[in-house]
Design a protein around this motif. Structure first.
Motif, PDB file in Angstrom:
ATOM      1  N   GLU A 173      12.176   2.571  56.990  1.00  0.00           N
ATOM      2  CA  GLU A 173      12.751   2.804  58.327  1.00  0.00           C
ATOM      3  C   GLU A 173      13.642   4.043  58.313  1.00  0.00           C
ATOM      4  OE1 GLU A 173      15.139  -0.209  60.577  1.00  0.00           O
ATOM      5  OE2 GLU A 173      13.765  -1.584  59.555  1.00  0.00           O
ATOM      6  N   THR A 174      14.493   4.105  57.295  1.00  0.00           N
ATOM      7  CA  THR A 174      15.446   5.209  57.170  1.00  0.00           C
ATOM      8  C   THR A 174      14.715   6.535  57.068  1.00  0.00           C
ATOM      9  OG1 THR A 174      16.963   3.715  56.044  1.00  0.00           O
ATOM     10  CG2 THR A 174      17.384   6.058  55.777  1.00  0.00           C
ATOM     11  N   SER A 234      21.688  -3.685  57.105  1.00  0.00           N
ATOM     12  CA  SER A 234      20.402  -4.164  56.596  1.00  0.00           C
ATOM     13  C   SER A 234      19.294  -3.321  57.219  1.00  0.00           C
ATOM     14  CB  SER A 234      20.203  -5.639  56.927  1.00  0.00           C
ATOM     15  OG  SER A 234      20.301  -5.838  58.306  1.00  0.00           O
ATOM     16  N   THR A 235      18.797  -2.393  56.430  1.00  0.00           N
ATOM     17  CA  THR A 235      17.718  -1.508  56.872  1.00  0.00           C
ATOM     18  C   THR A 235      16.806  -1.296  55.665  1.00  0.00           C
ATOM     19  OG1 THR A 235      17.180   0.615  57.863  1.00  0.00           O
ATOM     20  CG2 THR A 235      19.051   0.598  56.355  1.00  0.00           C
ATOM     21  N   THR A 236      15.625  -0.789  55.908  1.00  0.00           N
ATOM     22  CA  THR A 236      14.702  -0.559  54.793  1.00  0.00           C
ATOM     23  C   THR A 236      14.613   0.937  54.512  1.00  0.00           C
ATOM     24  OG1 THR A 236      12.778  -0.302  56.229  1.00  0.00           O
ATOM     25  CG2 THR A 236      13.295  -2.549  55.505  1.00  0.00           C
ATOM     26  N   LEU A 286      23.036   3.399  63.283  1.00  0.00           N
ATOM     27  CA  LEU A 286      23.887   2.432  62.594  1.00  0.00           C
ATOM     28  C   LEU A 286      25.324   2.627  63.053  1.00  0.00           C
ATOM     29  CD1 LEU A 286      22.556   3.022  58.977  1.00  0.00           C
ATOM     30  CD2 LEU A 286      21.956   1.127  60.462  1.00  0.00           C
TER      31      LEU A 286
END
Length: 128
Positions: free
Chosen positions: A116-117, A111-113, A88
């Protein structure tokens, strides 16, 4: 009669009384705040030899930081390091809580989930 049983079966997993505001269960240390931003609970270890994700527990992500815990240096380094790990921009990784504590919360503005993180953090933790 069978309709009642069917309706009961679909709501069985979601009891209305205990349901918190967020629809998904928190993924250990990674959660989503009410505004929809992904947050990460961090247990910081400043003054380490190098930056590293040392462990992932149900409560927090243990992160070693190669910066002294003075004048916000470790906090700045933590955000810089996490932005690199999570791919990021630095401006998308902000310290939300715990500026003077080892227990911190980092908020991701991109905008990430949470899934995913968590995956990226797990990958980083395996490197050490």
């Amino acid at each position: 009669m069978s309709q009642n049983i069917k309706a009961g079966a679909t709501t069985k997993g979601k009891s209305q009384s205990k349901e918190p505001e967020r629809p998904l269960p928190p993924l250990g240390p990674v959660a989503v705040d009410p505004k929809g931003c992904v947050t990460i609970a961090i247990h910081a270890k400043p003054g380490s030899k190098q930056n590293a994700v040392t462990d992932l527990t149900a409560e927090a992500v243990n992160v070693a930081i190669a910066a002294p815990p003075s004048e916000g240096e470790a906090n700045a380094e933590l955000c810089r390091y996490l932005s690199k790990v999570l791919e990021l921009r630095k401006s998308d990784t902000v310290l939300d809580k715990g500026g003077k504590s080892r227990e911190k919360v980092v908020k991701l503005l991109a905008s990430t989930t949470p899934e995913e993180t968590l995956e990226k953090l797990k990958k980083e933790a395996k490197k050490t």
